[in-house]
Design a protein around this motif. Structure first.
Motif, PDB file in Angstrom:
ATOM      1  N   ASN A  30      69.293  44.564 -42.974  1.00 47.26           N
ATOM      2  CA  ASN A  30      69.278  45.950 -43.758  1.00 47.26           C
ATOM      3  C   ASN A  30      68.725  45.969 -45.304  1.00 47.26           C
ATOM      4  OD1 ASN A  30      71.732  45.190 -45.266  1.00 47.26           O
ATOM      5  ND2 ASN A  30      72.955  45.782 -43.784  1.00 47.26           N
ATOM      6  N   GLU A  31      68.874  47.113 -45.705  1.00 48.36           N
ATOM      7  CA  GLU A  31      68.127  47.416 -47.119  1.00 48.36           C
ATOM      8  C   GLU A  31      68.863  46.567 -48.061  1.00 48.36           C
ATOM      9  OE1 GLU A  31      65.144  50.238 -45.644  1.00 48.36           O
ATOM     10  OE2 GLU A  31      65.542  49.259 -47.782  1.00 48.36           O
ATOM     11  N   ASP A  32      70.170  46.457 -48.152  1.00 42.93           N
ATOM     12  CA  ASP A  32      71.019  45.789 -48.930  1.00 42.93           C
ATOM     13  C   ASP A  32      70.846  44.309 -48.948  1.00 42.93           C
ATOM     14  OD1 ASP A  32      74.229  48.144 -48.781  1.00 42.93           O
ATOM     15  OD2 ASP A  32      72.432  48.040 -50.302  1.00 42.93           O
ATOM     16  N   ALA A  33      70.731  43.697 -47.735  1.00 45.60           N
ATOM     17  CA  ALA A  33      70.586  42.261 -47.602  1.00 45.60           C
ATOM     18  C   ALA A  33      69.099  41.994 -48.198  1.00 45.60           C
ATOM     19  CB  ALA A  33      70.756  42.076 -46.127  1.00 45.60           C
ATOM     20  N   VAL A  34      68.282  42.912 -47.722  1.00 43.70           N
ATOM     21  CA  VAL A  34      66.708  42.487 -48.201  1.00 43.70           C
ATOM     22  C   VAL A  34      66.850  42.398 -49.883  1.00 43.70           C
ATOM     23  CG1 VAL A  34      64.392  43.144 -48.810  1.00 43.70           C
ATOM     24  CG2 VAL A  34      65.573  43.329 -46.600  1.00 43.70           C
ATOM     25  N   ARG A  35      67.476  43.480 -50.737  1.00 42.58           N
ATOM     26  CA  ARG A  35      67.715  43.396 -51.940  1.00 42.58           C
ATOM     27  C   ARG A  35      68.188  42.374 -52.555  1.00 42.58           C
ATOM     28  NH1 ARG A  35      68.662  49.035 -51.168  1.00 42.58           N
ATOM     29  NH2 ARG A  35      70.780  48.645 -51.375  1.00 42.58           N
ATOM     30  N   THR A  36      69.146  41.750 -51.968  1.00 45.25           N
ATOM     31  CA  THR A  36      70.105  40.603 -52.408  1.00 45.25           C
ATOM     32  C   THR A  36      69.599  39.283 -51.950  1.00 45.25           C
ATOM     33  OG1 THR A  36      71.753  40.914 -50.625  1.00 45.25           O
ATOM     34  CG2 THR A  36      72.055  42.109 -52.787  1.00 45.25           C
ATOM     35  N   GLY A  37      68.353  39.325 -51.287  1.00 41.31           N
ATOM     36  CA  GLY A  37      67.831  37.926 -50.917  1.00 41.31           C
ATOM     37  C   GLY A  37      68.218  37.352 -49.587  1.00 41.31           C
ATOM     38  N   GLY A  38      68.773  38.096 -48.773  1.00 44.05           N
ATOM     39  CA  GLY A  38      69.124  37.812 -47.368  1.00 44.05           C
ATOM     40  C   GLY A  38      68.236  36.732 -46.652  1.00 44.05           C
ATOM     41  N   SER A  39      68.757  35.753 -46.109  1.00 41.63           N
ATOM     42  CA  SER A  39      67.880  34.815 -45.385  1.00 41.63           C
ATOM     43  C   SER A  39      67.786  34.738 -43.819  1.00 41.63           C
ATOM     44  CB  SER A  39      68.045  33.343 -45.999  1.00 41.63           C
ATOM     45  OG  SER A  39      69.330  33.027 -45.626  1.00 41.63           O
ATOM     46  N   SER A  40      68.256  35.819 -43.288  1.00 42.21           N
ATOM     47  CA  SER A  40      68.417  35.689 -41.671  1.00 42.21           C
ATOM     48  C   SER A  40      67.224  36.311 -41.241  1.00 42.21           C
ATOM     49  CB  SER A  40      69.863  36.864 -41.319  1.00 42.21           C
ATOM     50  OG  SER A  40      70.969  36.303 -41.879  1.00 42.21           O
ATOM     51  N   TYR A  41      66.117  35.226 -41.134  1.00 45.17           N
ATOM     52  CA  TYR A  41      65.000  35.702 -40.171  1.00 45.17           C
ATOM     53  C   TYR A  41      64.877  34.912 -39.003  1.00 45.17           C
ATOM     54  CZ  TYR A  41      63.672  37.562 -44.704  1.00 45.17           C
ATOM     55  OH  TYR A  41      63.743  38.651 -45.749  1.00 45.17           O
ATOM     56  N   ASN A  42      64.470  35.471 -38.048  1.00 43.47           N
ATOM     57  CA  ASN A  42      64.304  35.156 -36.769  1.00 43.47           C
ATOM     58  C   ASN A  42      63.004  34.653 -36.168  1.00 43.47           C
ATOM     59  OD1 ASN A  42      66.540  37.488 -36.655  1.00 43.47           O
ATOM     60  ND2 ASN A  42      67.214  35.634 -35.896  1.00 43.47           N
ATOM     61  N   TYR A  43      62.027  35.136 -36.757  1.00 40.41           N
ATOM     62  CA  TYR A  43      60.676  34.601 -36.291  1.00 40.41           C
ATOM     63  C   TYR A  43      59.684  34.218 -37.286  1.00 40.41           C
ATOM     64  CZ  TYR A  43      62.394  37.621 -32.731  1.00 40.41           C
ATOM     65  OH  TYR A  43      63.235  38.109 -31.266  1.00 40.41           O
ATOM     66  N   TRP A  44      58.804  33.280 -37.142  1.00 41.21           N
ATOM     67  CA  TRP A  44      58.033  32.557 -38.032  1.00 41.21           C
ATOM     68  C   TRP A  44      56.668  32.748 -37.859  1.00 41.21           C
ATOM     69  CZ3 TRP A  44      60.230  31.217 -42.941  1.00 41.21           C
ATOM     70  CH2 TRP A  44      61.687  31.224 -42.935  1.00 41.21           C
ATOM     71  N   GLY A  45      55.649  32.759 -38.738  1.00 42.53           N
ATOM     72  CA  GLY A  45      54.285  32.265 -38.472  1.00 42.53           C
ATOM     73  C   GLY A  45      53.974  30.885 -38.591  1.00 42.53           C
ATOM     74  N   GLN A  46      52.818  30.508 -38.312  1.00 43.78           N
ATOM     75  CA  GLN A  46      52.516  29.040 -38.492  1.00 43.78           C
ATOM     76  C   GLN A  46      52.050  28.642 -39.696  1.00 43.78           C
ATOM     77  OE1 GLN A  46      50.120  31.793 -37.833  1.00 43.78           O
ATOM     78  NE2 GLN A  46      48.673  31.219 -39.354  1.00 43.78           N
ATOM     79  N   GLY A  47      52.143  29.586 -40.767  1.00 43.86           N
ATOM     80  CA  GLY A  47      51.765  29.327 -41.966  1.00 43.86           C
ATOM     81  C   GLY A  47      50.285  29.271 -42.427  1.00 43.86           C
ATOM     82  N   THR A  48      50.006  29.446 -43.840  1.00 38.71           N
ATOM     83  CA  THR A  48      48.591  29.455 -44.525  1.00 38.71           C
ATOM     84  C   THR A  48      48.602  28.734 -45.829  1.00 38.71           C
ATOM     85  OG1 THR A  48      46.782  30.866 -45.078  1.00 38.71           O
ATOM     86  CG2 THR A  48      48.783  31.661 -45.648  1.00 38.71           C
ATOM     87  N   GLN A  49      47.738  27.749 -46.026  1.00 41.01           N
ATOM     88  CA  GLN A  49      47.706  26.871 -47.281  1.00 41.01           C
ATOM     89  C   GLN A  49      47.227  27.630 -48.574  1.00 41.01           C
ATOM     90  OE1 GLN A  49      48.672  23.501 -47.508  1.00 41.01           O
ATOM     91  NE2 GLN A  49      48.457  23.979 -49.564  1.00 41.01           N
ATOM     92  N   VAL A  50      48.145  27.585 -49.440  1.00 44.61           N
ATOM     93  CA  VAL A  50      47.554  28.015 -50.568  1.00 44.61           C
ATOM     94  C   VAL A  50      47.767  26.696 -51.757  1.00 44.61           C
ATOM     95  CG1 VAL A  50      48.223  29.491 -53.041  1.00 44.61           C
ATOM     96  CG2 VAL A  50      48.455  30.299 -50.564  1.00 44.61           C
ATOM     97  N   THR A  51      46.575  26.467 -52.333  1.00 47.89           N
ATOM     98  CA  THR A  51      46.216  25.585 -53.108  1.00 47.89           C
ATOM     99  C   THR A  51      45.813  26.097 -54.371  1.00 47.89           C
ATOM    100  OG1 THR A  51      45.805  23.857 -51.377  1.00 47.89           O
ATOM    101  CG2 THR A  51      45.267  23.280 -53.452  1.00 47.89           C
ATOM    102  N   VAL A  52      46.375  25.779 -55.600  1.00 49.78           N
ATOM    103  CA  VAL A  52      45.997  26.158 -56.831  1.00 49.78           C
ATOM    104  C   VAL A  52      45.693  24.944 -57.816  1.00 49.78           C
ATOM    105  CG1 VAL A  52      46.778  27.485 -58.798  1.00 49.78           C
ATOM    106  CG2 VAL A  52      47.767  27.955 -56.728  1.00 49.78           C
ATOM    107  N   SER A  53      44.348  24.938 -58.386  1.00 49.18           N
ATOM    108  CA  SER A  53      44.178  23.873 -59.013  1.00 49.18           C
ATOM    109  C   SER A  53      44.056  23.989 -60.451  1.00 49.18           C
ATOM    110  CB  SER A  53      42.744  23.367 -58.726  1.00 49.18           C
ATOM    111  OG  SER A  53      41.645  24.332 -58.878  1.00 49.18           O
ATOM    112  N   SER A  54      44.142  22.885 -61.450  1.00 53.64           N
ATOM    113  CA  SER A  54      44.164  23.274 -62.826  1.00 53.64           C
ATOM    114  C   SER A  54      42.639  22.990 -63.291  1.00 53.64           C
ATOM    115  CB  SER A  54      45.119  22.520 -63.490  1.00 53.64           C
ATOM    116  OG  SER A  54      44.924  21.017 -63.205  1.00 53.64           O
TER     117      SER A  54
END
Length: 126
Positions: free
Chosen positions: A102-126
């Motif tokens: 819910n709105e409050d859980a999102v604002r306070t950083g709730g972590s109850s997530y049930n579905y996930w994607g496969q991920g995408t790589q982010v690489t930051v070079s200096s």
């Protein structure tokens, strides 16, 4: 019930920007809060940002606050993570997630997530 596919990752120099996209499908997608997580090699997965189903509430990790922005697409089937002022420590696989928060859980950083994607790589070079 919900399928998530991330895109937009890549290689960028420090100080640069990337925009990640999460394409979602499923008949109940509009009822889910959405979050972005990241995992660097040898480290635990951490929450980066989240947005409520309505788009009215957001959460940002302290490490990225002021640099990243999460948003929902107008069609409500896409979630974005705009990443600015990227630094090498932002290098990780970024995952999109969906959950019933819910709105409050999102604002306070709730972590109850049930579905996930496969991920995408982010690489930051200096």
């Amino acid at each position: 019930q919900v399928q998530l596919v991330e895109s937009g990752g890549g290689l960028v120099q420090a100080g640069g920007s990337l925009r990640l996209s999460c394409a979602a499908s499923g008949r109940t997608f509009s009822t889910y809060a959405m979050g972005w997580f990241r995992q660097a090699p040898g480290k635990e997965r951490e929450s980066v940002a989240a947005i409520s189903s309505s788009g009215k509430s957001t959460y940002y990790a302290d490490s990225i606050k002021g640099r990243f922005a999460i948003s929902r697409g107008n069609a409500k089937n896409t979630v974005y993570l705009q990443m600015n002022s990227l630094q090498p420590e932002d290098t990780a696989v970024y995952y999109c997630a969906a959950g019933w928060l819910n709105e409050d859980a999102v604002r306070t950083g709730g972590s109850s997530y049930n579905y996930w994607g496969q991920g995408t790589q982010v690489t930051v070079s200096s």
